[in-house]
Enzyme design. Sequence first.
Site, PDB file in Angstrom:
ATOM      1  N   ARG A  29       1.065  -1.212   0.021  1.00  0.00           N
ATOM      2  CA  ARG A  29      -0.164   0.350  -0.133  1.00  0.00           C
ATOM      3  C   ARG A  29       0.672   1.357   0.507  1.00  0.00           C
ATOM      4  NH1 ARG A  29      -2.502   1.883   6.042  1.00  0.00           N
ATOM      5  NH2 ARG A  29      -2.005   3.571   4.479  1.00  0.00           N
ATOM      6  N   ASN A  73      -5.593   8.510   1.511  1.00  0.00           N
ATOM      7  CA  ASN A  73      -5.453   8.198   2.238  1.00  0.00           C
ATOM      8  C   ASN A  73      -4.284   8.074   3.805  1.00  0.00           C
ATOM      9  OD1 ASN A  73      -6.950   6.334   4.522  1.00  0.00           O
ATOM     10  ND2 ASN A  73      -5.445   4.896   4.185  1.00  0.00           N
ATOM     11  N   GLU A  74      -4.471   8.940   4.623  1.00  0.00           N
ATOM     12  CA  GLU A  74      -2.679   8.543   5.580  1.00  0.00           C
ATOM     13  C   GLU A  74      -1.826   9.335   4.534  1.00  0.00           C
ATOM     14  OE1 GLU A  74      -4.517   4.990   8.531  1.00  0.00           O
ATOM     15  OE2 GLU A  74      -2.922   4.595   7.045  1.00  0.00           O
ATOM     16  N   GLU A  79     -10.722   7.337  11.528  1.00  0.00           N
ATOM     17  CA  GLU A  79     -10.712   5.671  11.491  1.00  0.00           C
ATOM     18  C   GLU A  79     -10.257   5.312  13.522  1.00  0.00           C
ATOM     19  OE1 GLU A  79      -7.847   4.059   9.117  1.00  0.00           O
ATOM     20  OE2 GLU A  79      -8.798   4.671   6.953  1.00  0.00           O
ATOM     21  N   TRP A 110      -0.850  -4.749  12.252  1.00  0.00           N
ATOM     22  CA  TRP A 110       0.574  -4.299  12.258  1.00  0.00           C
ATOM     23  C   TRP A 110       1.045  -4.619  13.485  1.00  0.00           C
ATOM     24  CZ3 TRP A 110      -3.588  -0.854  11.700  1.00  0.00           C
ATOM     25  CH2 TRP A 110      -3.808  -0.408  12.581  1.00  0.00           C
ATOM     26  N   GLU A 147      -4.371  -6.940   5.582  1.00  0.00           N
ATOM     27  CA  GLU A 147      -5.555  -6.850   7.204  1.00  0.00           C
ATOM     28  C   GLU A 147      -5.950  -7.442   7.795  1.00  0.00           C
ATOM     29  OE1 GLU A 147      -4.924  -2.280   7.661  1.00  0.00           O
ATOM     30  OE2 GLU A 147      -5.678  -2.679   5.912  1.00  0.00           O
ATOM     31  N   LYS A 148      -6.186  -8.789   7.203  1.00  0.00           N
ATOM     32  CA  LYS A 148      -7.099  -9.713   7.004  1.00  0.00           C
ATOM     33  C   LYS A 148      -7.691 -10.264   9.348  1.00  0.00           C
ATOM     34  CE  LYS A 148      -4.653 -13.606   6.312  1.00  0.00           C
ATOM     35  NZ  LYS A 148      -3.208 -13.138   5.255  1.00  0.00           N
ATOM     36  N   PHE A 149      -5.974  -9.928   9.685  1.00  0.00           N
ATOM     37  CA  PHE A 149      -6.765 -10.067  11.026  1.00  0.00           C
ATOM     38  C   PHE A 149      -6.725  -8.285  12.144  1.00  0.00           C
ATOM     39  CE2 PHE A 149      -3.562 -13.466   9.799  1.00  0.00           C
ATOM     40  CZ  PHE A 149      -4.543 -14.626  10.374  1.00  0.00           C
ATOM     41  N   HIS A 150      -7.150  -7.714  11.013  1.00  0.00           N
ATOM     42  CA  HIS A 150      -7.267  -6.530  11.747  1.00  0.00           C
ATOM     43  C   HIS A 150      -8.937  -6.617  12.405  1.00  0.00           C
ATOM     44  CE1 HIS A 150      -7.842  -2.181  12.354  1.00  0.00           C
ATOM     45  NE2 HIS A 150      -7.001  -2.013  11.708  1.00  0.00           N
TER      46      HIS A 150
END
Length: 682
Positions: free
Chosen positions: A125, A163-164, A321, A329, A369-372
């Site tokens: 990203r 974004n950011e 957010e 992360w 980010e599947k574990f976010h």
Amino acid sequence: MSESTAVRTAAADAGWLPGVGTISYGGDYNPEQWPEEVWVEDVALMREAGVNLVSVGIFSWARLEPQEGVFDFAWLDRLFDLLHDAGIRVDLGTPTAAPPAWFYATYPDSRVVTRDGVVLGHGSRGMVSPSSPDYRRACERITRALGERYGAHPALALWHVHNEYGAPVSDSYDDHSVRAFRTWLQARYGTLDGLNTAWGTAFWGQTYGEWDHIGAPATSASVVNPAQRLDFARFTSDALLACFTAERDILHELSPGIPVTTNFMATSCPSMDLWRWAREVDVVSNDHYLTAAEVRNHVTLALDADLTRSLAGGKPWILMEHSTSGVNWQPRNVAKRRGEMARNALSHLGRGADGILFFQWRASRSGAEKFHSSMLPHAGTSSRVWKEVVELGGMLSNLAEVKGSRVHADVAILWDWESFWAQDLEWRPSVDHSHRERIVAFYDQLWRDNVTADLVHPEADLSGYRMVLAPASYLLTDAGAANLTAFTAAGGTLVVSCFSGLVDENDAVRAGGLVAALHDVLGVRVDELLPLREGETLALSGGRFDGLEADVWSEDLVVTTADVAATYASGPAEGEAAITRNVHGDGVAWYTSTRLTGAALTAFLDGAYADARLVPERSLPEGVEVVRRRSTDGRSEYTVVLNHGTEDVLVPGAGRVIVGDEVDGTPRVPAGGVAVAVSEIG
């Protein structure tokens, strides 16, 4: 007034988000990750949770423009209509933080180059070089296409550019950036003589005779000129900002009256001077994620929220957010416990946020980010997190009257990104002395005392504050120093910590010596900096400081007009002044030449509180956070109470409870719980 400024002013004057009459609640929605039959389920569950605003399209460039110049909006049209029919407003992102694979393949010279010369590729990203003409042209094309198609859609409440910015990379050392840096330097200094003087290039024989000989401060054999490094940081912030304003101006043209924002990362992405950025957005928004390793991360959350409110000039802002539970992360992604999500959300609200959003709505099955955590977790609607999401939506729906109210602060803390950039460069006197640590330490004491603080630039208007703290102002311009001196002379209380006022805007020590810019107001000079060895401590002597300790740092002070409040009882400056108090005009300036923590810092601020006629609130148990907002007509005050402790607490005098429990008209806040009360004033 320019045409662009007039359009931007019209958008800002439209008020809060058009058509939004309550606290905004929702999060990032990435429907392109799911088949369309899931969208219908999502929208139904959003309504159940009380969601009224979602951010879409932020990472959708490849879906929206699958080939250069070829657009596919059909899926987004369907999504807009689905959300609009459900009464859910849209925060539409420009997807310029995620260039498609075709862009990287077509314009390889636009890729980011690190300071060490590594060329970064596609597959993660973040953005490409902000100075690449091809990148900027592509950004403007996709932004214009979105503005033309959705600028007048009735579901649209907000534009969300990029974004950011600055995350995960900000500065680039590619050829485009080098050329742009030279142009930036020419505009700043005008002549090479001006640049050579500002950079002190006579040192180490670095004098430049041609503009084309100046490069970006890439990794070299030893430490690169610190003034050059500092200017490259300024240039990087400006280059990113130019990307934002180009997109913003297109959206103002095509979508008048709809505000434009970009999500800051106020305390966790240090590559941008957000004081400059905040002037360019219509609504300030911010992303915040708890640092799991910090035991008192609810305090640094509050600091982040106060900084964001300050960037907004006291106006309401959006928490764009945060997480419902763990993130993905950090080395140890600690999950939030029962009630923590609500405490986090209401701390932001209590400190001025009128929008509470999460990343993201539905947990991703694939990708990094599947574990976010998410509003709708992998475990679905039977999960604890989902139930708390619905509970929070209910709380916020009961707080519509809080929208638009403001926070008042009598205390300000100086915060200056340029100073931080300079202090963080190599070869400073001690690696143990951190601007971040100092600001957090002072802020933590204010938090414990329930003293609300704004964060301000050293050159900002200080007239509305009783006390101004300078925990870490290594770089201080002449204008900033004059501002602090005038504030004190006019009756304010100034509190300055060690290693402040050392250099000017070019990272150069002033001709008058260390801390020369503050000699008059502090009533002291610094003859020598005396950092300590690792783990070494110092004993203090005198008054309320007798028997207390300090560490990391000391200085050889020469007292001119100040009174000595404490001396060193040990260490390299034993017997000399350690802490001073100086009357200057109608005000008072306190100075500590060592690093104070714990009881020593409490004692130091107690003296300043007394001079500023402030009374710390220490009657509540440890871990109880109290913040207040006042209606714009001055008639109502909203008290938000967050109990981070382990015992229930009663908070007398807070008023009528509108969220939470009460006992005989007094808010009762259980361990880990929250309450909001309103009282009539005036």
